[in-house]
Design a protein around this motif. Structure first.
Motif, PDB file in Angstrom:
ATOM      1  N   PRO A  57     -44.043 -11.745  19.939  1.00 33.41           N
ATOM      2  CA  PRO A  57     -42.799 -11.128  19.475  1.00 33.41           C
ATOM      3  C   PRO A  57     -42.140 -11.900  18.332  1.00 33.41           C
ATOM      4  O   PRO A  57     -41.909 -13.110  18.438  1.00 33.41           O
ATOM      5  CB  PRO A  57     -41.905 -11.143  20.724  1.00 33.41           C
ATOM      6  CG  PRO A  57     -42.854 -11.200  21.871  1.00 33.41           C
ATOM      7  CD  PRO A  57     -44.025 -12.006  21.396  1.00 33.41           C
ATOM      8  N   HIS A  58     -41.926 -11.196  17.234  1.00 31.77           N
ATOM      9  CA  HIS A  58     -41.157 -11.672  16.081  1.00 31.77           C
ATOM     10  C   HIS A  58     -41.872 -12.746  15.249  1.00 31.77           C
ATOM     11  O   HIS A  58     -41.280 -13.255  14.296  1.00 31.77           O
ATOM     12  CB  HIS A  58     -39.785 -12.200  16.521  1.00 31.77           C
ATOM     13  CG  HIS A  58     -39.031 -11.251  17.397  1.00 31.77           C
ATOM     14  ND1 HIS A  58     -38.736  -9.967  17.002  1.00 31.77           N
ATOM     15  CD2 HIS A  58     -38.529 -11.393  18.658  1.00 31.77           C
ATOM     16  CE1 HIS A  58     -38.068  -9.357  17.973  1.00 31.77           C
ATOM     17  NE2 HIS A  58     -37.943 -10.201  18.990  1.00 31.77           N
ATOM     18  N   PHE A  59     -43.114 -13.107  15.595  1.00 31.77           N
ATOM     19  CA  PHE A  59     -43.856 -14.037  14.737  1.00 31.77           C
ATOM     20  C   PHE A  59     -44.133 -13.351  13.401  1.00 31.77           C
ATOM     21  O   PHE A  59     -44.495 -12.172  13.366  1.00 31.77           O
ATOM     22  CB  PHE A  59     -45.198 -14.410  15.384  1.00 31.77           C
ATOM     23  CG  PHE A  59     -45.259 -15.818  15.919  1.00 31.77           C
ATOM     24  CD1 PHE A  59     -44.306 -16.267  16.819  1.00 31.77           C
ATOM     25  CD2 PHE A  59     -46.281 -16.676  15.554  1.00 31.77           C
ATOM     26  CE1 PHE A  59     -44.371 -17.551  17.340  1.00 31.77           C
ATOM     27  CE2 PHE A  59     -46.356 -17.958  16.069  1.00 31.77           C
ATOM     28  CZ  PHE A  59     -45.402 -18.404  16.962  1.00 31.77           C
ATOM     29  N   PRO A  60     -43.998 -14.076  12.293  1.00 31.98           N
ATOM     30  CA  PRO A  60     -44.480 -13.524  11.021  1.00 31.98           C
ATOM     31  C   PRO A  60     -46.006 -13.366  11.086  1.00 31.98           C
ATOM     32  O   PRO A  60     -46.668 -13.903  11.975  1.00 31.98           O
ATOM     33  CB  PRO A  60     -44.087 -14.593   9.995  1.00 31.98           C
ATOM     34  CG  PRO A  60     -43.068 -15.448  10.685  1.00 31.98           C
ATOM     35  CD  PRO A  60     -43.406 -15.398  12.146  1.00 31.98           C
ATOM     36  N   VAL A  61     -46.560 -12.643  10.145  1.00 28.84           N
ATOM     37  CA  VAL A  61     -48.006 -12.451  10.050  1.00 28.84           C
ATOM     38  C   VAL A  61     -48.479 -13.037   8.732  1.00 28.84           C
ATOM     39  O   VAL A  61     -47.937 -12.714   7.667  1.00 28.84           O
ATOM     40  CB  VAL A  61     -48.383 -10.959  10.139  1.00 28.84           C
ATOM     41  CG1 VAL A  61     -49.895 -10.780   9.959  1.00 28.84           C
ATOM     42  CG2 VAL A  61     -47.943 -10.375  11.483  1.00 28.84           C
ATOM     43  N   GLY A  86     -53.292 -21.122  10.930  1.00 32.12           N
ATOM     44  CA  GLY A  86     -52.721 -20.336   9.844  1.00 32.12           C
ATOM     45  C   GLY A  86     -51.215 -20.498   9.815  1.00 32.12           C
ATOM     46  O   GLY A  86     -50.569 -20.620  10.862  1.00 32.12           O
ATOM     47  N   ARG A  87     -50.659 -20.512   8.613  1.00 31.27           N
ATOM     48  CA  ARG A  87     -49.215 -20.672   8.460  1.00 31.27           C
ATOM     49  C   ARG A  87     -48.691 -19.617   7.506  1.00 31.27           C
ATOM     50  O   ARG A  87     -49.417 -18.766   7.007  1.00 31.27           O
ATOM     51  CB  ARG A  87     -48.885 -22.075   7.940  1.00 31.27           C
ATOM     52  CG  ARG A  87     -49.525 -22.425   6.610  1.00 31.27           C
ATOM     53  CD  ARG A  87     -48.717 -23.459   5.801  1.00 31.27           C
ATOM     54  NE  ARG A  87     -48.298 -24.617   6.558  1.00 31.27           N
ATOM     55  CZ  ARG A  87     -48.963 -25.776   6.620  1.00 31.27           C
ATOM     56  NH1 ARG A  87     -50.108 -25.910   5.963  1.00 31.27           N
ATOM     57  NH2 ARG A  87     -48.501 -26.790   7.300  1.00 31.27           N
ATOM     58  N   PRO A 102     -42.344 -20.452  14.153  1.00 26.52           N
ATOM     59  CA  PRO A 102     -43.196 -20.973  15.242  1.00 26.52           C
ATOM     60  C   PRO A 102     -42.818 -22.384  15.682  1.00 26.52           C
ATOM     61  O   PRO A 102     -42.840 -22.685  16.884  1.00 26.52           O
ATOM     62  CB  PRO A 102     -44.600 -20.943  14.622  1.00 26.52           C
ATOM     63  CG  PRO A 102     -44.534 -19.888  13.570  1.00 26.52           C
ATOM     64  CD  PRO A 102     -43.158 -20.031  12.997  1.00 26.52           C
ATOM     65  N   VAL A 103     -42.489 -23.252  14.728  1.00 30.87           N
ATOM     66  CA  VAL A 103     -42.120 -24.619  15.086  1.00 30.87           C
ATOM     67  C   VAL A 103     -40.819 -24.624  15.878  1.00 30.87           C
ATOM     68  O   VAL A 103     -40.676 -25.351  16.874  1.00 30.87           O
ATOM     69  CB  VAL A 103     -42.010 -25.499  13.827  1.00 30.87           C
ATOM     70  CG1 VAL A 103     -41.447 -26.878  14.178  1.00 30.87           C
ATOM     71  CG2 VAL A 103     -43.368 -25.648  13.162  1.00 30.87           C
ATOM     72  N   ARG A 104     -39.862 -23.795  15.459  1.00 25.96           N
ATOM     73  CA  ARG A 104     -38.594 -23.726  16.198  1.00 25.96           C
ATOM     74  C   ARG A 104     -38.839 -23.260  17.625  1.00 25.96           C
ATOM     75  O   ARG A 104     -38.319 -23.851  18.591  1.00 25.96           O
ATOM     76  CB  ARG A 104     -37.637 -22.762  15.480  1.00 25.96           C
ATOM     77  CG  ARG A 104     -36.319 -22.561  16.207  1.00 25.96           C
ATOM     78  CD  ARG A 104     -35.519 -23.840  16.284  1.00 25.96           C
ATOM     79  NE  ARG A 104     -34.955 -24.198  15.011  1.00 25.96           N
ATOM     80  CZ  ARG A 104     -34.387 -25.369  14.747  1.00 25.96           C
ATOM     81  NH1 ARG A 104     -34.331 -26.307  15.698  1.00 25.96           N
ATOM     82  NH2 ARG A 104     -33.886 -25.633  13.550  1.00 25.96           N
ATOM     83  N   VAL A 105     -39.646 -22.215  17.788  1.00 27.16           N
ATOM     84  CA  VAL A 105     -39.916 -21.680  19.121  1.00 27.16           C
ATOM     85  C   VAL A 105     -40.619 -22.718  19.988  1.00 27.16           C
ATOM     86  O   VAL A 105     -40.231 -22.960  21.143  1.00 27.16           O
ATOM     87  CB  VAL A 105     -40.756 -20.394  19.008  1.00 27.16           C
ATOM     88  CG1 VAL A 105     -41.324 -19.996  20.371  1.00 27.16           C
ATOM     89  CG2 VAL A 105     -39.911 -19.256  18.439  1.00 27.16           C
ATOM     90  N   LEU A 106     -41.650 -23.360  19.450  1.00 29.85           N
ATOM     91  CA  LEU A 106     -42.415 -24.328  20.244  1.00 29.85           C
ATOM     92  C   LEU A 106     -41.582 -25.566  20.569  1.00 29.85           C
ATOM     93  O   LEU A 106     -41.753 -26.169  21.631  1.00 29.85           O
ATOM     94  CB  LEU A 106     -43.696 -24.703  19.502  1.00 29.85           C
ATOM     95  CG  LEU A 106     -44.732 -23.569  19.442  1.00 29.85           C
ATOM     96  CD1 LEU A 106     -45.819 -23.886  18.435  1.00 29.85           C
ATOM     97  CD2 LEU A 106     -45.330 -23.296  20.815  1.00 29.85           C
ATOM     98  N   SER A 107     -40.669 -25.936  19.682  1.00 31.76           N
ATOM     99  CA  SER A 107     -39.783 -27.065  19.992  1.00 31.76           C
ATOM    100  C   SER A 107     -38.881 -26.718  21.173  1.00 31.76           C
ATOM    101  O   SER A 107     -38.612 -27.565  22.036  1.00 31.76           O
ATOM    102  CB  SER A 107     -38.942 -27.447  18.764  1.00 31.76           C
ATOM    103  OG  SER A 107     -37.907 -26.501  18.516  1.00 31.76           O
TER     104      SER A 107
END
Length: 290
Positions: A57-61, A86-87, A102-107
């Motif tokens: 959900p809401h991840f960029p592609v 991939g970034r 992604p970094v914010r979510v994983l943090s």
């Protein structure tokens, strides 16, 4: 940033955190961000789950062909890791908030260490092509900061300190690990992030050298800023694909950058595995915070 836009962003982060908390088989302590041409690193991970970005959900592609676009959950030398295969880049049209999503979510899921990699162009004539540069410092020339706008104190301080954006003990560990592995083309230096997607002109190359950069790329810095804001420790690597002389400039081709990065990937794999294998020497204090 308008209040509505920011509140929508916060809601997207929270929804993604909740979904992944329910989906992931475990919560990773270490995040590995894989750059251009370095996606094959995941072959070293004991993979337990592969989530395409499009299914999160809401991840960029990612729109760049060499970035596969998967979140890999698994174990590396017994360490629970999440690999971002991939970034996202500023030149793709994403904001720095989207790039660092992604970094914010994983943090917020408890990750305390970010290992970030990229493929870069060399600026320092003393660096040989095919070298691995351990990043000591960076320059942000994107013209945008992912922390611009309202701040959520629970996520991090309004004015985060970046006096040591890359953990000094981790840098030493990486350089020591390179020596113990017999890797001779491992150095350290300063990375500069530019917007892209056009590559540097001779005049730009000369200027970037003059301001103190050793390697140039179009990524990494936004992720590092958010990781440090979130209290994560960071170690960064640039695979230096080429070194250009502004007075004898040669064309820079993306295919060559990808080819060089792929060629150096086994050495970077060996280095990161060695670092993770000896993580006890530097992670005890980091993971006490989680």
């Amino acid at each position: 940033m308008a209040d509505r836009e920011f509140s929508d962003y916060v809601q997207r982060v929270q929804e993604c955190v909740a979904k992944l908390r329910d989906t992931l088989p475990f919560l990773p302590r270490t995040v590995i961000q894989l750059g251009t041409g370095l996606g094959d690193f995941v072959s070293r991970i004991d993979t337990r789950l592969v989530l395409p970005y499009a299914d999160i959900p809401h991840f960029p592609v990612s729109t760049v062909e060499s970035h596969q676009g998967n979140l890999i959950l698994g174990y590396l030398e017994g360490e629970p890791v999440a690999a971002l295969q991939g970034r996202f880049h500023f030149y793709e049209g994403y904001s720095t908030r989207e790039i660092t999503f992604p970094v914010r979510v994983l943090s917020l899921l408890g990750a305390r260490l970010l290992l970030v990699t990229n493929a870069a162009g060399g600026l320092n004539p003393l660096i040989a092509p095919g070298s691995i540069m351990v990043i000591r410092d960076h320059l942000n020339f994107l013209g945008e900061n992912p922390l611009r706008g309202p701040n959520i104190d629970e996520w991090g301080p309004r004015f985060p300190d970046l006096s040591t954006p890359y953990h000094p003990a981790l840098i030493k560990t990486a350089l020591d690990a390179a020596r113990s592995c017999g890797l001779v083309k491992v150095i350290s230096g300063t990375y500069v992030c530019i917007p892209g997607p056009s590559l540097e002109t001779p005049a730009e190359t000369r200027w970037l050298r003059d301001v103190g950069a050793d390697a140039v790329g179009m990524s990494t810095v936004p992720e590092v800023i958010v990781a440090r804001h979130a209290g994560m420790e960071v170690l960064g690597f640039s695979v230096v694909s080429n070194v250009n002389d502004p007075d004898n400039f040669q064309p820079i081709l993306l295919e060559d950058i990808i080819r060089t990065a792929a060629k150096v990937t086994p050495q970077l794999q060996q280095l990161i595995v060695e670092i993770i294998a000896h993580r006890q020497s530097f992670t005890a204090q980091i993971f006490q915070k989680s």
